[in-house]
Scaffold this motif. Structure first.
Motif, short mmCIF file in Angstrom:
data_model
loop_
_atom_site.label_atom_id
_atom_site.label_comp_id
_atom_site.label_asym_id
_atom_site.label_seq_id
_atom_site.Cartn_x
_atom_site.Cartn_y
_atom_site.Cartn_z
N LYS A 17 0.82 -1.19 0.14
CA LYS A 17 0.02 0.04 -0.01
C LYS A 17 0.80 1.08 -0.01
N ALA A 18 1.82 1.43 0.74
CA ALA A 18 2.82 2.54 0.98
C ALA A 18 3.49 2.81 -0.56
N THR A 19 3.96 1.91 -1.10
CA THR A 19 4.74 1.95 -2.13
C THR A 19 3.53 2.50 -3.49
N LEU A 20 2.65 1.74 -3.48
CA LEU A 20 1.34 2.12 -4.36
C LEU A 20 1.12 3.56 -4.08
N ASN A 21 1.02 4.08 -2.89
CA ASN A 21 0.60 5.46 -2.74
C ASN A 21 1.91 6.45 -3.11
N ARG A 22 3.21 5.93 -2.90
CA ARG A 22 4.10 6.80 -3.25
C ARG A 22 4.71 6.90 -4.67
N LEU A 23 3.81 5.84 -5.41
CA LEU A 23 4.32 5.82 -6.95
C LEU A 23 4.53 6.98 -7.60
N LYS A 24 3.73 8.00 -7.63
CA LYS A 24 3.87 8.95 -8.30
C LYS A 24 5.16 9.74 -7.78
N GLU A 25 5.45 9.71 -6.64
CA GLU A 25 6.65 10.43 -6.03
C GLU A 25 7.99 9.75 -6.57
N PHE A 26 7.89 8.21 -6.61
CA PHE A 26 8.91 7.57 -7.26
C PHE A 26 8.94 7.77 -8.69
N LYS A 27 8.12 8.20 -9.39
CA LYS A 27 8.09 8.43 -10.96
C LYS A 27 8.62 9.67 -11.30
N GLU A 28 8.35 10.75 -10.36
CA GLU A 28 8.85 11.95 -10.48
C GLU A 28 10.33 11.92 -10.15
N LYS A 29 10.80 11.43 -9.22
CA LYS A 29 12.12 11.20 -8.62
C LYS A 29 12.94 10.45 -9.80
N PHE A 30 12.27 9.49 -10.36
CA PHE A 30 13.32 8.74 -11.60
C PHE A 30 12.59 8.74 -12.78
N PRO A 31 12.46 9.84 -13.45
CA PRO A 31 11.70 9.87 -14.63
C PRO A 31 12.60 8.94 -15.90
N LYS A 32 13.61 8.59 -15.85
CA LYS A 32 14.39 7.81 -16.95
C LYS A 32 14.30 6.33 -16.53
N HIS A 33 13.59 5.96 -15.64
CA HIS A 33 13.09 4.57 -15.15
C HIS A 33 11.63 4.31 -15.22
N HIS A 34 11.27 2.92 -15.14
CA HIS A 34 9.92 2.60 -15.05
C HIS A 34 9.66 2.35 -13.44
N CYS A 35 8.87 2.78 -12.79
CA CYS A 35 8.41 2.51 -11.47
C CYS A 35 7.18 1.66 -11.27
N ILE A 36 7.29 0.55 -10.48
CA ILE A 36 6.31 -0.16 -10.21
C ILE A 36 6.37 -0.74 -8.73
N SER A 37 5.07 -0.62 -8.23
CA SER A 37 4.88 -1.16 -6.96
C SER A 37 4.69 -2.83 -6.90
N LEU A 38 5.35 -3.41 -5.83
CA LEU A 38 4.95 -5.10 -5.64
C LEU A 38 3.60 -5.14 -4.95
N LYS A 39 2.52 -5.68 -5.59
CA LYS A 39 1.28 -5.79 -4.93
C LYS A 39 1.44 -6.97 -3.90
N GLY A 40 0.77 -6.60 -2.68
CA GLY A 40 0.93 -7.33 -1.41
C GLY A 40 2.20 -7.11 -0.82
N GLY A 41 3.32 -6.78 -1.43
CA GLY A 41 4.35 -6.40 -0.70
C GLY A 41 5.24 -7.41 -0.15
N ARG A 42 5.88 -7.16 0.75
CA ARG A 42 6.62 -8.36 1.54
C ARG A 42 5.77 -9.49 2.01
N GLY A 43 4.72 -9.12 2.58
CA GLY A 43 3.63 -9.87 3.29
C GLY A 43 3.29 -10.99 2.40
N TYR A 44 3.14 -10.69 1.16
CA TYR A 44 2.41 -11.70 0.38
C TYR A 44 3.65 -12.65 -0.63
#
Length: 103
Positions: free
Chosen positions: A66-93
């Motif tokens: 959830k946190a990485t999905l919520n921060r995805l926009k921030e990651f994409k802005e920080k790394f515009p030359k890379h593709h940013c994706i969140s891992l669904k379910g995170g470490r728990g899944y």
């Protein structure tokens, strides 16, 4: 390849294998200081990540995804030359023994 906002573990493993065969670097990025057992993870460090090859794929994970999905926009802005994706379910899944095989 068009990149969604999230990948499941299975999608991550399948796409990592495919993309790396095409010469695209795919990194599983730890944002919570908790590496995943039996997975090659990289600690979140914006300074170092900016040095990764353009077009690399960054798959960010947290405990639940959830946190990485919520921060995805921030990651994409920080790394515009890379593709940013969140891992669904995170470490728990994350399933330690999950593997993908060639079809």
């Amino acid at each position: 390849m068009e990149f969604p906002n999230e990948w499941t573990q299975k999608e991550f493993l399948q796409n990592k294998k495919k993309l790396e065969a095409e010469g695209v670097k795919v990194l599983l990025i730890d944002t919570i200081l908790a590496p995943i057992d039996n997975a090659d993870t990289v600690l979140y460090n914006p300074f170092e990540l900016r040095n990764e090859p353009q077009g690399s794929v960054f798959v960010f994970y947290c405990d639940s995804g959830k946190a990485t999905l919520n921060r995805l926009k921030e990651f994409k802005e920080k790394f515009p030359k890379h593709h940013c994706i969140s891992l669904k379910g995170g470490r728990g899944y994350w399933r330690e023994n999950m593997m993908v095989f060639d079809e």
